[in-house]
Scaffold this motif. Structure first.
Motif, PDB file in Angstrom:
ATOM      1  N   HIS A 144      -9.647  -1.659  -4.161  1.00  0.00           N
ATOM      2  CA  HIS A 144      -8.484  -1.632  -3.276  1.00  0.00           C
ATOM      3  C   HIS A 144      -7.334  -2.414  -3.882  1.00  0.00           C
ATOM      4  O   HIS A 144      -6.170  -1.982  -3.841  1.00  0.00           O
ATOM      5  N   THR A 203      -3.757  -0.791  -4.962  1.00  0.00           N
ATOM      6  CA  THR A 203      -2.492  -1.315  -4.442  1.00  0.00           C
ATOM      7  C   THR A 203      -1.558  -1.695  -5.585  1.00  0.00           C
ATOM      8  O   THR A 203      -0.343  -1.438  -5.523  1.00  0.00           O
ATOM      9  N   ALA A 231       3.074  -0.342  -0.170  1.00  0.00           N
ATOM     10  CA  ALA A 231       1.742  -0.270   0.428  1.00  0.00           C
ATOM     11  C   ALA A 231       1.732   0.561   1.703  1.00  0.00           C
ATOM     12  O   ALA A 231       0.663   0.867   2.237  1.00  0.00           O
TER      13      ALA A 231
END
Length: 250
Positions: free
Chosen positions: A125, A129, A212
């Protein structure tokens, strides 16, 4: 070379290419790939197969290459390029596992570099990102797929956001039916209605300054509500699965 459980160190070009190919083959929903353009030909079969599986493929290639490049429409959903070689080697598959390291591993056979392959959701993750929030924004958009055929069901929310953005950009009215969790009390429900906004920075024009952020606004019978992806906190709902359709199909 095994570093610790869930991490594996690669120090040769052959091992890194094999790891990237395996990660690409394993992707079921989404794939981010940042590689030197000179190495792209080694990944064409795996990327093409991912597109055939309806995987979202975000491809960032960097460096100068005078030779022919593969047809982007065959190997990616969206492609951006960077002329310099400042971008690291970075791959994530389904935001569950991936690989990161020095891109020189694929361009310099003499220098001593290494890459780390990981099977760790939190690390994946973070790398996903970083890919979108830094490197992807630095690239120049070279290719974006056409809007998909509707109706279509997505389990990868970012894919639904991208296709919604493309549809809205083309002036195509679409509707959504989504299985969601309330971010307030975690109750599950189903919402439906026209998609009136897609906030994202995956494709031009970006509709969010926050890299994001990937969200949809759906006009339900009770008014407009916002829907985000896994781990959403700012939106009213977290999406589990969503089906998009053209409004004129209703």
């Amino acid at each position: 070379m095994m570093a610790q459980p869930g991490l594996e160190i690669h120090q040769t070009q052959a091992a890194v290419l094999d790891a990237i190919q395996s990660l690409t083959d394993s992707a079921e929903e989404s794939l981010t790939v940042a590689v030197p353009i000179s190495a792209l030909s080694e990944l064409v079969p795996q990327l093409s197969a991912a597109i055939e599986r309806d995987v979202l493929v975000l491809l960032l290639v960097h460096g100068d290459e005078t030779g022919p490049t593969p047809a982007y429409e065959d190997i990616a959903t969206a492609v951006r390029t960077i002329e310099s070689d400042i971008t690291p080697l970075l791959v994530t598959a389904d935001t569950q596992r991936g690989l990161t390291g020095h891109s020189g591993l694929l361009t310099d056979s003499i220098a001593e570099y290494q890459a780390t392959e990981f099977d760790n959701k939190n690390l994946a993750h973070d790398q996903f990102t970083m890919f979108l929030g830094s490197h992807w924004l630095m690239g120049t958009e070279r290719y974006v797929a056409d809007v998909c055929e509707f109706p279509r069901t997505f389990s990868a929310f970012q894919f639904a956001v991208l296709m919604s953005a493309l549809a809205l950009r083309a002036g195509t009215q679409i509707t959504a039916r989504a299985r969601v969790l309330s971010t307030a009390d975690r109750t599950e429900t189903t919402i439906s209605g026209p998609v009136i906004n897609a906030r994202q920075s995956l494709v031009y024009p970006a509709s969010s300054t926050n890299p994001a952020e990937r969200s949809l606004t759906i006009e339900t019978e009770d008014g407009p509500v916002t829907v985000g992806g896994s781990g959403a906190t700012k939106e009213a709902y977290e999406c589990r699965e969503i089906t998009l359709d053209r409004a004129d199909n209703q």
